[in-house]
Every structure is written in C-alpha cells, then in structure tokens.
Design a protein around this motif. Structure first.
Motif, PDB file in Angstrom:
ATOM      1  N   LEU A  12       0.864  -1.185   0.000  1.00  0.00           N
ATOM      2  CA  LEU A  12       0.000   0.000   0.000  1.00  0.00           C
ATOM      3  C   LEU A  12       0.898   1.231   0.000  1.00  0.00           C
ATOM      4  CD1 LEU A  12      -2.528  -0.901   2.835  1.00  0.00           C
ATOM      5  CD2 LEU A  12      -3.072  -0.646   0.409  1.00  0.00           C
ATOM      6  N   PRO A  28      -2.806  -9.351   9.972  1.00  0.00           N
ATOM      7  CA  PRO A  28      -2.460 -10.765   9.778  1.00  0.00           C
ATOM      8  C   PRO A  28      -2.110 -11.117   8.341  1.00  0.00           C
ATOM      9  CG  PRO A  28      -4.830 -10.496   9.820  1.00  0.00           C
ATOM     10  CD  PRO A  28      -4.256  -9.117   9.939  1.00  0.00           C
ATOM     11  N   GLY A  39       4.715  -6.298   3.237  1.00  0.00           N
ATOM     12  CA  GLY A  39       5.888  -5.493   3.592  1.00  0.00           C
ATOM     13  C   GLY A  39       5.697  -4.640   4.834  1.00  0.00           C
ATOM     14  N   THR A  92       3.422  -2.155   5.654  1.00  0.00           N
ATOM     15  CA  THR A  92       3.113  -0.711   5.584  1.00  0.00           C
ATOM     16  C   THR A  92       2.161  -0.275   6.688  1.00  0.00           C
ATOM     17  OG1 THR A  92       3.217  -1.060   3.198  1.00  0.00           O
ATOM     18  CG2 THR A  92       2.584   1.119   3.926  1.00  0.00           C
ATOM     19  N   ASP A 102       2.201 -13.124   8.326  1.00  0.00           N
ATOM     20  CA  ASP A 102       2.028 -13.395   6.893  1.00  0.00           C
ATOM     21  C   ASP A 102       2.483 -14.828   6.678  1.00  0.00           C
ATOM     22  OD1 ASP A 102       1.867 -11.212   4.264  1.00  0.00           O
ATOM     23  OD2 ASP A 102       2.555 -13.254   3.844  1.00  0.00           O
ATOM     24  N   GLU A 129       4.224 -15.660   4.003  1.00  0.00           N
ATOM     25  CA  GLU A 129       5.419 -15.638   3.147  1.00  0.00           C
ATOM     26  C   GLU A 129       6.659 -15.135   3.885  1.00  0.00           C
ATOM     27  OE1 GLU A 129       5.678 -16.759   0.042  1.00  0.00           O
ATOM     28  OE2 GLU A 129       3.606 -17.416   0.348  1.00  0.00           O
ATOM     29  N   ASP A 137      -0.578 -18.475   9.138  1.00  0.00           N
ATOM     30  CA  ASP A 137      -1.702 -18.421   8.206  1.00  0.00           C
ATOM     31  C   ASP A 137      -2.888 -17.839   8.972  1.00  0.00           C
ATOM     32  OD1 ASP A 137      -3.941 -18.965   6.652  1.00  0.00           O
ATOM     33  OD2 ASP A 137      -3.003 -20.747   5.779  1.00  0.00           O
ATOM     34  N   LEU A 138      -3.485 -16.811   8.409  1.00  0.00           N
ATOM     35  CA  LEU A 138      -4.610 -16.156   9.090  1.00  0.00           C
ATOM     36  C   LEU A 138      -5.738 -17.142   9.384  1.00  0.00           C
ATOM     37  CD1 LEU A 138      -6.509 -13.884  10.000  1.00  0.00           C
ATOM     38  CD2 LEU A 138      -6.732 -13.207   7.647  1.00  0.00           C
ATOM     39  N   ASN A 159      -5.156  -5.722   4.196  1.00  0.00           N
ATOM     40  CA  ASN A 159      -5.657  -5.746   2.830  1.00  0.00           C
ATOM     41  C   ASN A 159      -5.253  -7.056   2.168  1.00  0.00           C
ATOM     42  OD1 ASN A 159      -2.923  -4.554   2.232  1.00  0.00           O
ATOM     43  ND2 ASN A 159      -3.774  -4.367   0.186  1.00  0.00           N
TER      44      ASN A 159
HETATM   45  C1  LIG Z   1      -1.850  -7.273  -0.717  1.00  0.00           C
HETATM   46  S1  LIG Z   1      -0.620  -8.029   0.270  1.00  0.00           S
HETATM   47  C2  LIG Z   1      -0.550  -6.988   1.691  1.00  0.00           C
HETATM   48  C3  LIG Z   1       0.316  -5.782   1.448  1.00  0.00           C
HETATM   49  C4  LIG Z   1       0.606  -4.982   2.705  1.00  0.00           C
HETATM   50  N1  LIG Z   1      -0.581  -4.369   3.243  1.00  0.00           N
HETATM   51  C5  LIG Z   1       1.662  -3.928   2.417  1.00  0.00           C
HETATM   52  O1  LIG Z   1       1.340  -2.744   2.356  1.00  0.00           O
HETATM   53  O2  LIG Z   1       2.835  -4.281   2.212  1.00  0.00           O
HETATM   54  C6  LIG Z   1      -1.409  -9.459   0.902  1.00  0.00           C
HETATM   55  C7  LIG Z   1      -0.517 -10.367   1.745  1.00  0.00           C
HETATM   56  O3  LIG Z   1      -1.326 -11.437   2.247  1.00  0.00           O
HETATM   57  C8  LIG Z   1      -0.501 -12.580   2.401  1.00  0.00           C
HETATM   58  N2  LIG Z   1      -1.399 -13.754   2.540  1.00  0.00           N
HETATM   59  C9  LIG Z   1      -2.129 -14.369   1.589  1.00  0.00           C
HETATM   60  N3  LIG Z   1      -2.874 -15.370   2.127  1.00  0.00           N
HETATM   61  C10 LIG Z   1      -2.582 -15.391   3.453  1.00  0.00           C
HETATM   62  C11 LIG Z   1      -3.032 -16.161   4.564  1.00  0.00           C
HETATM   63  N4  LIG Z   1      -3.926 -17.144   4.397  1.00  0.00           N
HETATM   64  N5  LIG Z   1      -2.544 -15.875   5.806  1.00  0.00           N
HETATM   65  C12 LIG Z   1      -1.636 -14.879   5.983  1.00  0.00           C
HETATM   66  N6  LIG Z   1      -1.165 -14.110   4.965  1.00  0.00           N
HETATM   67  C13 LIG Z   1      -1.635 -14.350   3.717  1.00  0.00           C
HETATM   68  C14 LIG Z   1       0.369 -12.549   1.183  1.00  0.00           C
HETATM   69  O4  LIG Z   1       1.554 -13.307   1.402  1.00  0.00           O
HETATM   70  C15 LIG Z   1       0.622 -11.034   1.013  1.00  0.00           C
HETATM   71  O5  LIG Z   1       1.847 -10.680   1.607  1.00  0.00           O
END
Ligand SMILES: C[S@@+](CC[C@H](N)C(=O)[O-])C[C@H]1O[C@@H](n2cnc3c(N)ncnc32)[C@H](O)[C@@H]1O
Length: 361
Positions: A156, A179, A183, A185, A238, A240, A266-267, A282
């Motif tokens: 974001l 959750p 990165g 933010t 996260d 990853e 994992d959320l 997000n």
């Molecule tokens: C759109 S990005 C978020 C960006 C963040 N708000 C930023 O500004 O850097 C969505 C994130 O959700 C993570 N994600 C996807 N599925 C997930 C899950 N089940 N549990 C936790 N994280 C998950 C992805 O690895 C990714 O880093």
C-alpha cells in the motif's frame, strides 16, 4: 482537515484536497507532519484562460526569479478537468517556456529542465475556463517517507495505509494486528503514529530549494514536540517469509521494530494475540495474487476464522473486491469508500461478537 487542525492549521475542503493559508511555518509543519497528504502545493497564480497563449502570457507575468534561483532544475506538470485545450503536452510546453523566458528576460539565462529528479515542480491545474499555477513545496510525494527498504508484493502507499489506520479508529492503548502484513506498511504507519514520529523526519522537501527558505524556522519546526509517545502493542503476520523479511527491514528502517511483533502464520489458523483489539489488513486482490475464484473460496473461510478466534475484535478489511461482505457472511458495521489510485475500494469494518455466528436477517 482534522489532521491539519491537530498541527494547528485551519484548512477548508476544496475539490481534490484541502486548502489553507498562512505562514511558512504552517507549510513546513504540514509537509513534515501530514501522514495522509500526497503533496502541499503553494498557489502562486489563478486566472481565466481560453487557449495556450493565455496560459503562456499569465505564466510569464509571474516574477519566477523571486521564487527560486536560476540554478534550480525544474519540471512542469499540467493536469486538467474539462479543459478546452486539445493537448496537455503542448500546454505543459507553453508553461515551461513562459517560466524560462521570464528568467531569460531577467537574468539572460534559464533554468534547466529535469523531468526525473527536479529540484522544483510547477503544477498547472486547468478547469474549463480557470487556471491555477502552483509551486510544489513537497518535491517527491509525501508518501515517500524514506523508510521503505524491503520490497514485498503489492504494498500500500504509505499515506493510504496511514489513512486506513486512522479510519479504523485504533487507539494506541489497543492491540493492533495485520495478519496479512506483506511489507508491513500498515504496521509501520500505526507504530509511527503511536510513537509520535513525524512521517517526514527522514526526508528532504522542495521548500528547502525555494528562495524564501528559512533554515532557522525549519530547524525550530523540526524540534517541535509531536504529542505523547505511547508503547503500542502491534502485531503482524504473513504466510510468506519473503514478505516478513521485507516487513522486518521496513520496521527497522522506520525505527519502530521494537513495538511490532512479527510471526509467520496463516490467518486461517492463527489465534488472536490479545483478548480484544483492532485487526486491519488488505488481502490479496487481482491477477497477480488472488483470482476471483480463489478469493470466493477464501472469504467464507476467513469469515469462519474471524468468528471462531477473534471475538472481541474489530476487523477492518481494505479491498477492491466488493463481493467481500456477501462472501464472508458477516454484516459490516461500516463501509467507507476509498480510492487506491484509480481503483475504487472499500474499508469494511466488522465487529466480531462471541456467539454471533450468523448474518442478521
Ligand atoms: C496485498 S498483500 C498486503 C500488502 C501490505 N498491506 C503492504 O502494504 O505491504 C497481501 C498479503 O497477504 C498474504 N497472505 C495471503 N494469504 C494469506 C493467509 N492465508 N494468511 C496470511 N497471509 C496471507 C500474502 O503473502 C501477502 O503478503
């Protein structure tokens, strides 16, 4: 306006932003302290126009050498809404020529143009018959805070993230969890807010290149106290490792890593880090990260996870996917329309209450 009021600046709402008048002190303070503004523009002229020649004449009538030295590099941007002009590129050239010609008349030389990394930017905003010229006091847009070190997917913008945290109504005494932190933010912006860190403390501003720049005043503004320092409990997770590494680097660069606990989780499986608090996130959206089909399968599971493990939490989800409330099977307490660039989004807020597992009829 509320943010500027907190900086002791009285502002009024105008199309596409807010306007305020006053001294350089207010301008320095807004640039240093605004978490949600993109740039602070100084209005230097406003006039009627019908064609490019009118633009050129009005721009040339301005005493530009009074505002900045000829050694400063320059860029001109033109944006328009309902302007009768056919080519904004040509309008940009005419404004640039007018500024340069004015310098040449006065000093026999003209400023150089640097489109990539200019010292100063002139913005022209054209409406149907009215034009306004601004000198940009910010330079690089204000969402560039100088702390972004780690690259993660789809981050974001910092000022959007700060605005989202503000809209959740989070108070630094409450726990905050992102959750799906990517990165980090939202985590950085929330922790910086709670610690009273000035968002612009690590960067430079275009006003430092203007003739009117007052070093003493700027030093004084930088020393002003920035409100109370809280000891926030901020959590991020996260799936990853790469995203978590980027978040760790960003938090360290912003100097707030002490206040934020990161973990790989994992959320859909993790537990709440506190009995109550604010969750803000997000989720992935769009081709790169989550196809519509994948997300349609994910949202009901997300709704179940929230109901089972986050009773007592206020969950705020920022997304461009307007199917979310239906598919998550929870009734939003609030939905706030927001724009992420050109993408229409919503911030959905869900109050998770123990036992309320059904969407009210
Ligand atoms: C759109 S990005 C978020 C960006 C963040 N708000 C930023 O500004 O850097 C969505 C994130 O959700 C993570 N994600 C996807 N599925 C997930 C899950 N089940 N549990 C936790 N994280 C998950 C992805 O690895 C990714 O880093």
């Amino acid at each position: 306006m509320r943010e500027l009021a907190a900086l002791d600046i009285a502002a009024t709402a105008v199309a596409g932003g807010v306007a305020f008048g006053g001294s350089w002190e207010g301008c320095y303070r807004a640039n240093l302290g605004s978490r949600i503004a993109s740039r602070i523009l100084w209005r230097v002229a406003e006039f009627d126009y019908r064609n490019e020649q009118d633009l050129y004449s009005a721009a040339r009538a301005i005493d530009w050498p009074r505002y900045f030295r000829v050694e400063r590099t320059l860029r001109v941007n033109v944006t328009a809404q309902k302007s009768p002009l056919k080519s904004l590129e040509f309008a940009t050239l005419r404004v640039k020529d007018a500024v340069c010609d004015r310098f040449r008349d006065a000093l026999g030389k003209r400023p150089s143009i640097d489109r990539a990394n200019p010292d100063l930017r002139v913005h022209a905003f054209l409406e149907s018959s009215r034009a306004t010229l601004y000198l940009d006091t910010s330079g690089e847009p204000l969402f560039k805070r100088g702390w972004r070190a780690g690259a993660a997917e789809a981050p974001l913008r910092e000022n959007l993230a700060a605005g989202i945290v503000m809209l959740t109504g989070w108070k630094p005494e409450e726990a905050l969890l992102d959750p799906m932190c990517g990165g980090g933010t939202l985590l950085v912006e929330a922790a910086a807010m709670a610690r009273g860190r000035a968002p612009g403390a690590k960067r430079r501003f275009a006003f430092e290149k203007l003739a009117a720049f007052d070093t003493g005043l700027w030093e004084r503004v930088k020393q002003e106290p920035r409100g109370s320092e809280h000891a926030p409990a901020v959590y991020g997770s996260d799936t990853e490792p790469k995203a978590l590494n980027a978040a760790r680097r960003n938090l360290a660069e912003a100097g707030v890593e002490r206040w934020v606990k990161l973990e790989r989780a994992d959320l859909l499986e993790r537990t709440a880090p506190a009995p109550s608090g604010v969750m803000v996130m997000n989720p992935p959206y769009g081709e790169r990260m989550g196809s519509p089909e994948e997300l349609a399968r994910f949202y009901p599971r997300l709704g179940d996870a929230l109901k089972q493990r986050f009773a007592g939490w206020r969950c705020c989800i920022f997304t461009a996917d307007l199917r979310l409330p239906k598919l998550i099977r929870l009734e939003p307490a609030r939905r706030t329309p927001l724009w992420n660039g050109a993408l229409e989004c919503r911030l959905y807020e869900f109050e998770i209450v123990a036992g309320s597992h059904r969407r009210p009829k």
